[in-house]
Enzyme design. Structure first.
Site, PDB file in Angstrom:
ATOM      1  N   GLN A 156       0.338  46.578  42.790  1.00  0.00           N
ATOM      2  CA  GLN A 156       1.928  47.112  42.861  1.00  0.00           C
ATOM      3  C   GLN A 156       2.396  46.007  42.860  1.00  0.00           C
ATOM      4  OE1 GLN A 156       2.581  48.438  46.856  1.00  0.00           O
ATOM      5  NE2 GLN A 156       4.863  50.118  45.549  1.00  0.00           N
ATOM      6  N   GLY A 157       3.372  45.278  41.924  1.00  0.00           N
ATOM      7  CA  GLY A 157       4.603  44.026  42.189  1.00  0.00           C
ATOM      8  C   GLY A 157       5.887  44.855  43.005  1.00  0.00           C
ATOM      9  N   TYR A 158       6.015  45.230  44.260  1.00  0.00           N
ATOM     10  CA  TYR A 158       7.054  45.104  44.684  1.00  0.00           C
ATOM     11  C   TYR A 158       7.278  43.815  45.434  1.00  0.00           C
ATOM     12  CZ  TYR A 158       8.510  49.974  43.621  1.00  0.00           C
ATOM     13  OH  TYR A 158       8.804  51.568  42.701  1.00  0.00           O
ATOM     14  N   SER A 159       6.793  44.202  46.472  1.00  0.00           N
ATOM     15  CA  SER A 159       6.937  42.233  47.817  1.00  0.00           C
ATOM     16  C   SER A 159       7.407  41.074  47.046  1.00  0.00           C
ATOM     17  CB  SER A 159       6.567  42.888  48.949  1.00  0.00           C
ATOM     18  OG  SER A 159       6.589  43.908  49.203  1.00  0.00           O
ATOM     19  N   SER A 207       8.686  48.386  56.894  1.00  0.00           N
ATOM     20  CA  SER A 207       8.320  48.785  58.541  1.00  0.00           C
ATOM     21  C   SER A 207       8.888  49.646  59.311  1.00  0.00           C
ATOM     22  CB  SER A 207       9.262  47.196  58.828  1.00  0.00           C
ATOM     23  OG  SER A 207      10.301  47.534  58.613  1.00  0.00           O
ATOM     24  N   ASN A 208       8.196  49.916  60.377  1.00  0.00           N
ATOM     25  CA  ASN A 208       8.288  51.378  61.679  1.00  0.00           C
ATOM     26  C   ASN A 208      10.325  50.719  61.633  1.00  0.00           C
ATOM     27  OD1 ASN A 208       5.775  51.994  61.009  1.00  0.00           O
ATOM     28  ND2 ASN A 208       5.886  52.300  62.727  1.00  0.00           N
ATOM     29  N   GLU A 209      10.118  49.909  61.942  1.00  0.00           N
ATOM     30  CA  GLU A 209      11.854  49.397  61.515  1.00  0.00           C
ATOM     31  C   GLU A 209      12.481  49.618  60.703  1.00  0.00           C
ATOM     32  OE1 GLU A 209       9.786  46.740  62.540  1.00  0.00           O
ATOM     33  OE2 GLU A 209       9.664  47.531  64.700  1.00  0.00           O
ATOM     34  N   GLU A 236       5.306  57.611  48.175  1.00  0.00           N
ATOM     35  CA  GLU A 236       4.518  56.773  48.715  1.00  0.00           C
ATOM     36  C   GLU A 236       4.507  57.434  49.749  1.00  0.00           C
ATOM     37  OE1 GLU A 236       4.069  51.839  49.336  1.00  0.00           O
ATOM     38  OE2 GLU A 236       5.973  53.096  49.765  1.00  0.00           O
TER      39      GLU A 236
END
Lengths: 383, 392
Positions: B126-129, B377-379, B244
């Site tokens: 995966q190339g997202y981040s 993230s959970n945030e 996801e």
């Protein structure tokens, strides 16, 4: 697997929903709370007329023959309105003991009077030094020529101040903490030798310290066999736990809704405070707590008929989670309401108080964590 | 309401169990149980066995070779796989890029890519981040400039999980730098063997090589590799994220972890008695068990609500937070169960020091810090709930 309510359960839900919406706004509740009795006898009669006082009892007795799910649906509605009437004390706790132990005649008479709304009951089980251990019973009933002589005292008997009759758990043999030797009796609240000190509780309900000083009981006052009351008492506590979980869900839902509404409206620094991420995340955690509580309430309500070990494990876990989530929702509801959350006139403070006090009924989170610890099983590792 | 599985669901569970008992190699299960890293060949072997059984693509429609299972069957399958210590399914091909190709791809793309994904012939990543765009994906800067029949790609991706093994990467690239943040992004499929691509390992705090940086230096990608429309890649990206998040609660894995932890705690002797009898440790186990029951019920409620079709909505964000927090708690308990033997650091292939389970507990504890960071993230999950469910 199916999480939907059936038609009858939906009907019950609607009945309760309509009743509390129409007849049980917060102002009415406050008026009832401040009355001498602490609740409304008219409301009690309405509950009887709608058949709600018969939900757990058999159809032959005039009841609804409901199980854990029906109880959940009804009491959750009560929780939304913070209902003050002695449903838990009379129908759930006392009613279950009578239903499990009573002779056909006793059931017809006593449960009949509950279902019809004629008499209210309170379960006098726990004692002052026992915390949440229902086997620590020092109150004694000694057989004599006329029946039994009852001596002892009971602590924080929910709605014990206004009950017409008391279901008293007394020891007829054995020592403190013994499982055997507990016997249930039905005692008229105004019998000679019964003294009651009634008081309000923090969450707006009523309770009493009750002592028995040489109270003479007829042999017919006994429910079931001598010394064999424990399973019925535990069944009552388990039903009570389902009811408390459901009530907590109803109360938590309203506490969450009111808090959400408040932070959307309340302006500070030129914007609604709900725009602040710090508050949004706390509100999310409240809602997540509600989801967890609801999940565990469903689990508890569907587990009352299971074999003992699994049933006890699930009920202990449910009450533990309700204790944890109830505290979180209460504290956050007050915090997010700011100063308003500290006010008696703000409804949410009453929801918070009930939620926290639910943890003090039928075992708090510490108690149920210990129970769950004791029941912890090392299961088979498949691979 | 009925919390029990139906007869058909129980029969299905037995079928899954029988398959796992027959087909899952014990060496692989042991590695998963003790948190050891699998080789690429071991991953592929397992994926191929699933494919032979027709179970490689649990949520694809049957017309493309998927199982066509509903949410409850998928839940049972996940749970059984975890209980038997099967390797977690690698999501990049089968659950991430494939649903996007099925939904937005051309007929030609479907024919070209889906069979190889199904058969695990091609390893995707995966190339997202990017260094500047983690949870805020709309911040991607990697540029793709049209040049005839090609895009020329320049930029950098990061946190590319298992990219060292990959044959293909799916990327979010910026095709219109002047558009508003989310509007100038496109979804591109790129062959990792194209000249100009460099993969550099990133070693994480547990000493492992799981993630990578991927650099693109004038990489020429055929325009035919664009999925969906140019500058409309955000639609693909969002769609992928909903996939996801299915199975995000991790109930099966959490059950398996807790069950193993209880076994370990009853075998570890501390001060002459099993650790599991130590009241404070036991209370934390009991608390984790109650939380697991709440997680499982919440997951089942969500699964059951989704059983009429569709993918879970923002409710899955609750599951992500609850599930990751609980798994992190359990990895903390594992570390405590090992006592001082949590300390030795072992590279892959080193002989164990102390009890067998203890070798990787600290590594896993640190590795699992990622759970509350990745996948949004959970945030970010809290932001999603605040917006979508609470209307804040």
């Amino acid at each position: 697997m199916d999480f939907k309510l059936n038609d009858e359960q939906r009907m019950l839900e609607e009945t309760v929903g309509r009743l509390v919406r129409d007849a049980y706004g917060f102002e009415t509740r406050e008026k009832n709370r401040n009355s001498a009795l602490g609740f409304s006898t008219e409301m009690w009669q309405q509950l009887a007329e709608l058949g709600l006082l018969g939900v757990p009892f058999s159809e032959e007795l005039g009841g609804f023959n409901g199980g854990g799910q029906e109880l959940m649906v009804v009491v959750e509605g009560f929780g939304r309105a913070l209902l003050l009437e002695p449903y838990l004390a009379t129908v759930v706790l006392s009613g279950t003991v009578i239903d499990r132990l009573g002779s056909d005649e006793q059931k017809a008479q006593l449960l009949g009077s509950i279902i019809g709304g004629e008499q209210r009951f309170a379960l006098a089980a726990y004692e002052g030094q026992a915390f949440y251990d229902h086997t620590q019973v020092t109150t004694r009933a000694v057989a004599n020529a006329d029946g039994y002589l009852l001596n002892g005292s009971k602590a924080v008997v929910l709605h014990g101040d206004s009950a017409d009759q008391l279901v008293v758990i007394a020891r007829t043999s054995g020592d403190d903490g013994d499982a055997a030797g507990l016997t249930a009796f039905v005692v008229a609240a105004d019998a000679a030798g019964v003294s009651r000190r009634g008081y309000p509780t923090v969450d707006g309900l009523r309770a009493a310290e009750i002592s028995f000083d040489n109270v003479q009981l007829a042999a017919a006052a006994r429910l079931g066999d001598e010394g064999a009351a424990l399973p019925a008492l535990e069944a009552a506590i388990e039903r009570g736990i389902v009811a408390l979980c459901a009530e907590a869900c109803g109360a938590m839902e309203v506490a969450c809704d009111q808090t959400l509404e408040y932070i959307k409206e309340r302006q500070q620094f030129g914007v609604a405070i709900g725009r602040f991420q710090a508050l949004q995340h706390r509100m999310v955690d409240m809602r997540m707590a509600l989801e967890k509580a609801r999940s565990m309430t469903i689990l508890a309500a569907c587990s009352l008929e299971l074999p003992a070990a699994e049933r006890q494990r699930r009920l202990a876990a449910a009450k533990l989670i309700i204790g944890k989530t109830g505290r979180l929702v209460s504290e956050e509801a007050i915090q997010l309401h700011g100063g308003m959350g500290m006010m008696d006139e703000t409804a949410v403070s009453h929801y918070a108080k009930r939620l926290v006090m639910i943890d003090h009924q039928l075992g708090d989170q510490q108690y149920h964590l210990q129970r769950l610890s004791a029941l912890l099983a090392v299961d088979d590792d498949v691979a | 309401m009925d919390l029990e599985y139906t007869a058909e669901e129980l029969a299905f569970r037995d079928e899954v169990r029988a398959f796992l008992r027959e087909q899952l190699p014990a060496t692989i299960a042991a590695k998963i149980k003790h948190n050891r890293r699998l080789t690429k060949d071991e991953h592929v072997l397992w994926q191929k066995r699933l494919h032979q059984r027709g179970w490689a693509a649990v949520h694809w429609p049957t017309e493309h070779g998927g199982t066509g299972w509903g949410p409850i069957e998928r839940h049972i399958f996940d749970e059984e796989c975890a209980a038997h210590h099967a390797p977690p399914m690698l999501p990049f091909g089968v659950s991430m890029v494939a649903p996007v190709i099925i939904k937005f791809g051309t007929e030609q793309q479907k024919q070209q890519y889906l069979p190889d994904i199904l058969a695990s012939n091609v390893w995707w990543c995966q190339g997202y981040s990017e260094p500047g765009a983690g949870s805020d994906l709309a911040g991607v800067k990697t540029r793709a400039v049209r040049d005839g029949d090609h895009y020329v790609v320049n930029g950098q991706k990061t946190w590319t999980t298992l990219g060292q093994h990959a044959d293909m990467i799916f990327c979010l690239v910026r095709t219109d730098p002047n558009a508003k943040k989310q509007e100038g992004i496109s979804f591109l499929l790129i062959d990792m063997n194209t000249p100009g691509i460099t993969v550099r390992p990133l070693i994480t705090l547990d000493g492992e090589h799981e993630v990578n940086e991927v650099f693109f230096d004038d990489v020429r990608v055929p325009v035919a590799n664009l999925v969906g429309e140019e500058n409309k890649g955000w639609t693909c990206a969002k769609y992928l994220l909903t996939y996801e998040r299915t199975g995000i609660a991790g109930v099966g894995q959490t059950k398996s972890l807790l069950s193993h932890l209880k076994t370990v705690a009853s075998e570890q002797i501390v001060n002459g008695r099993p650790l599991i009898e130590e009241p404070l440790f036991r209370a934390r186990l009991a608390d984790a068990e109650a939380e697991l029951m709440a997680l499982e019920m919440t997951n089942l409620r969500t699964v059951s609500a989704a059983a009429d079709g569709g993918v879970p909505g923002a409710e899955s964000s609750f599951l992500k937070i609850m599930g990751t927090v609980l798994r992190q708690e359990i990895t903390d308990l594992f570390r405590r169960a090992a006592g001082p033997y949590a300390m030795p650091f072992l590279s892959e292939g080193d002989d164990a020091v102390g009890p067998e389970f203890a070798g990787a507990v600290a590594n896993r504890y640190f590795n699992y810090r990622k759970l509350s960071i990745y996948g949004g993230s959970n945030e970010i999950q809290r932001n999603i709930i605040a917006k979508a469910i609470l209307g804040l």
